[in-house]
Design a protein around this motif. Structure first.
Motif, PDB file in Angstrom:
ATOM      1  N   GLY A  63       0.122   5.264  -7.699  1.00  0.00           N
ATOM      2  CA  GLY A  63       1.479   5.169  -7.159  1.00  0.00           C
ATOM      3  C   GLY A  63       1.546   4.826  -5.680  1.00  0.00           C
ATOM      4  O   GLY A  63       2.610   4.876  -5.073  1.00  0.00           O
ATOM      5  N   VAL A  64       0.396   4.469  -5.078  1.00  0.00           N
ATOM      6  CA  VAL A  64       0.373   4.123  -3.646  1.00  0.00           C
ATOM      7  C   VAL A  64       0.055   2.631  -3.512  1.00  0.00           C
ATOM      8  O   VAL A  64      -0.910   2.142  -4.095  1.00  0.00           O
ATOM      9  CB  VAL A  64      -0.675   4.972  -2.893  1.00  0.00           C
ATOM     10  CG1 VAL A  64      -0.778   4.545  -1.437  1.00  0.00           C
ATOM     11  CG2 VAL A  64      -0.305   6.452  -2.988  1.00  0.00           C
ATOM     12  N   PHE A  65       0.869   1.938  -2.722  1.00  0.00           N
ATOM     13  CA  PHE A  65       0.681   0.493  -2.555  1.00  0.00           C
ATOM     14  C   PHE A  65      -0.059   0.192  -1.247  1.00  0.00           C
ATOM     15  O   PHE A  65       0.162   0.858  -0.242  1.00  0.00           O
ATOM     16  CB  PHE A  65       2.037  -0.219  -2.556  1.00  0.00           C
ATOM     17  CG  PHE A  65       2.717  -0.152  -3.892  1.00  0.00           C
ATOM     18  CD1 PHE A  65       2.441  -1.080  -4.879  1.00  0.00           C
ATOM     19  CD2 PHE A  65       3.612   0.875  -4.169  1.00  0.00           C
ATOM     20  CE1 PHE A  65       3.050  -1.010  -6.125  1.00  0.00           C
ATOM     21  CE2 PHE A  65       4.232   0.952  -5.411  1.00  0.00           C
ATOM     22  CZ  PHE A  65       3.945   0.011  -6.396  1.00  0.00           C
ATOM     23  N   VAL A  66      -0.937  -0.804  -1.314  1.00  0.00           N
ATOM     24  CA  VAL A  66      -1.679  -1.244  -0.125  1.00  0.00           C
ATOM     25  C   VAL A  66      -1.460  -2.748   0.007  1.00  0.00           C
ATOM     26  O   VAL A  66      -1.631  -3.491  -0.964  1.00  0.00           O
ATOM     27  CB  VAL A  66      -3.188  -0.943  -0.275  1.00  0.00           C
ATOM     28  CG1 VAL A  66      -3.974  -1.514   0.901  1.00  0.00           C
ATOM     29  CG2 VAL A  66      -3.424   0.562  -0.392  1.00  0.00           C
ATOM     30  N   THR A  67      -1.060  -3.178   1.205  1.00  0.00           N
ATOM     31  CA  THR A  67      -0.814  -4.606   1.438  1.00  0.00           C
ATOM     32  C   THR A  67      -1.672  -5.110   2.590  1.00  0.00           C
ATOM     33  O   THR A  67      -1.623  -4.561   3.698  1.00  0.00           O
ATOM     34  CB  THR A  67       0.675  -4.855   1.785  1.00  0.00           C
ATOM     35  OG1 THR A  67       1.495  -4.385   0.714  1.00  0.00           O
ATOM     36  CG2 THR A  67       0.931  -6.336   1.995  1.00  0.00           C
ATOM     37  N   ASN A  68      -2.443  -6.152   2.314  1.00  0.00           N
ATOM     38  CA  ASN A  68      -3.226  -6.816   3.359  1.00  0.00           C
ATOM     39  C   ASN A  68      -2.459  -8.062   3.803  1.00  0.00           C
ATOM     40  O   ASN A  68      -2.262  -8.993   3.016  1.00  0.00           O
ATOM     41  CB  ASN A  68      -4.596  -7.212   2.796  1.00  0.00           C
ATOM     42  CG  ASN A  68      -5.460  -7.876   3.841  1.00  0.00           C
ATOM     43  OD1 ASN A  68      -5.507  -7.425   4.988  1.00  0.00           O
ATOM     44  ND2 ASN A  68      -6.141  -8.949   3.474  1.00  0.00           N
TER      45      ASN A  68
END
Ligand SMILES: NC(=O)c1ccc[n+]([C@@H]2O[C@H](COP(=O)([O-])OP(=O)(O)OC[C@H]3O[C@@H](n4cnc5c(N)ncnc54)[C@H](OP(=O)(O)O)[C@@H]3O)[C@@H](O)[C@H]2O)c1
Length: 223
Positions: free
Chosen positions: A155-160
């Motif tokens: 449920g945690v989003f990571v954006t590069n």
């Protein structure tokens, strides 16, 4: 939370998000020019031994919905004076990993949160001018790509975010093709906050140029 926000992309993003109604904690090497009741600033160097303790203290102050890591430095290589090379990797890459290590466990426990890291299209280039910068961004993008895979099911989003040139004091090279304004870069970050992609590259028009440069440099290096 924004880290590396006393200037440049981080400062402009902080101003935009405050105007949109966010409560923000900023952490940066310098004092902030922002005075706003919804804003708390702490001065810290991400490479300092005390930085993880400060982050733990800030994380305990309340749940974080969003953390954007904007801290970064870049210097041209001087082969006779290489003392700052490791520091560039420390601030750009290790500082981001230390920040993620402080903020992400709380997000995972709540099953909610978004970590955005500002990387660069230089992450795929061999650079004779600034090898520590491009290496730091290669590690940065690779790390966040793996973290995005690991955390999406929790449920945690990571954006590069992979930017080309942005008009700040960081953009040092003589040629800066397709350089975008800081406000345009903030538009892209706002879009990432809304859509939460794992990877986001801008401006798209620079992508073919970077691919061509990558090939040319590899041939030149004999790699
Ligand atoms: N500008 C570009 O062309 C471009 C392109 C692609 C990616 N990026 C990336 O975008 C990010 C933001 O860069 P920018 O262009 O906004 O540069 P900037 O204007 O120089 O801002 C960098 C920010 O990070 C802070 N910072 C630097 N070292 C730090 C440290 N050790 N601890 C805590 N804070 C620190 C700076 O504080 P001080 O001002 O006090 O040093 C400043 O607030 C960087 O990661 C950069 O690599 C930039």
């Amino acid at each position: 939370m924004l880290v590396g926000n006393s200037d440049g992309i981080g400062l402009a993003t902080t101003k935009r998000l405050l105007a949109a109604g966010w409560d923000i904690i900023g952490v940066s090497k310098s004092e902030s020019p922002i005075a706003n009741t919804a804003y708390l600033h702490r001065v810290a160097d991400v490479s300092d031994a005390a930085y993880p303790d400060l982050m733990d203290e800030l994380v305990r102050q309340g749940p974080l919905d969003l953390c954007i890591y904007c801290a970064g430095i870049g210097e041209l290589l001087d082969p006779l004076q290489m003392g700052d090379e490791a520091r560039i990797i420390d601030v750009n890459l290790t500082g981001m990993v230390r920040t993620a290590a402080a903020v992400i466990p709380g997000m995972v426990k709540r099953g909610h949160g978004h970590f955005i890291g500002v990387s660069s299209m230089a992450d795929e280039l061999l650079s004779a001018e600034a090898p520590s910068y491009s290496a730091s961004k290669a590690g940065f993008s690779n790390y966040l790509g793996g973290l995005a895979l690991a955390l999406k099911p929790r449920g945690v989003f990571v954006t590069n975010v992979r930017f080309g040139f942005v008009d700040t004091k960081m953009a040092k090279s003589d040629a800066k093709p397709f350089m975008m304004s800081v406000e345009k870069a903030v538009d892209h970050l706002e879009s990432c906050i809304r859509t939460k992609p794992a990877c986001y590259t801008a401006p798209w028009i620079a992508i073919p140029l970077v691919k061509l440069l990558k090939l040319t440099l590899k041939l030149k290096a004999g790699a």
